[in-house]
Design a protein around this motif. Structure first.
Motif: not given
Length: 244
Positions: A171, A230, A233-234
């Motif tokens: 990501r 990010n 998201d990860a």
């Protein structure tokens, strides 16, 4: 409050006279400067391995440290006089003022845990103690006797990246990378909190999303580069892979 008076002209002249014996404070300062120059290249030396004398200035307390001092304790758990770091037992430092962060850096040469603010505000020094995240700059090493500590060096197993580490790479959840070790350790603890159903500040709200919950739980780890979307998201990717 008593205000210190400035030196008189005669006193300043006396202090500049070469034959004048310097005051103890000036002597300590001179000794301290010479001491630092003499010891700055000694391997394993730290500024906390000395004692301060009112007459002689700083002096080494004992033999120079030579790096990691692994104890003879078995690796399956720390003894009451040691602590376990990434599965290896280490003797506690002699100086009770040594923080866990300084112990990792100066005694064990484990530099994955970063020193950011050194005030517990940025989260760059996050490590895991018995699975719970703490700021290594805010706890003394002696307070963790008998505890099992995991740093970023111990997150991967047998050279295989932790799923969170792989997700961070996939990501692009970092830029400069300075805060990444703390972010990943905090993310590992976040997984445990979710598994144990530990509430966060937003879980008491009527309407909140899982993404908001993750952001709240990670709010103690700052990213100066602004990679927060990010990072979330990860973490979401890894949580989605876990059995519900």
């Amino acid at each position: 409050m008593k205000i210190a008076k400035p030196f008189t002209r005669a006193k300043r002249k006396q202090l500049r006279t070469p034959s004048h014996q310097p005051a103890p404070g000036l002597k300590i300062l001179a000794n301290a400067e010479a001491f630092c120059l003499a010891t700055q290249w000694i391997a394993g030396y730290t500024e906390k391995d000395c004692t301060m004398s009112t007459l002689k200035g700083p002096t080494l307390k004992g033999p120079t440290l030579k790096g990691p001092t692994a104890s003879s304790q078995p690796k399956d758990g720390p003894s009451p006089t040691c602590m376990s770091i990434n599965g290896v037992s280490y003797a506690l430092p002699n100086d009770p003022r040594t923080t866990l962060l300084d112990f990792l850096h100066q005694n064990l040469a484990l530099f994955g845990t970063k020193k950011g603010c050194d005030h517990g505000q940025c989260g760059a020094c996050t490590v895991l103690v018995e699975g719970e995240r703490i700021n290594a700059c805010l706890v003394f090493a002696f307070q963790l006797r008998g505890k099992a500590i995991t740093t970023i060096e111990g997150i991967a197993k047998n050279d295989e990246l932790n799923p969170l580490q792989s997700a961070f790479v996939k990501r692009d959840a970092f830029q400069c990378g300075y805060c990444t070790s703390g972010q990943i350790c905090s993310s590992v603890a976040l997984q445990k909190e979710l598994a144990d159903k530990t509430p966060s500040a937003v879980t008491f709200s009527e309407n909140y999303s899982a993404r908001e919950d993750i952001s709240e739980r990670m709010s103690g780890n700052l990213c100066r580069c602004g990679a927060y979307p990010n990072i979330v998201d990860a973490i979401e990717d890894v949580i989605a892979l876990e059995p519900q």
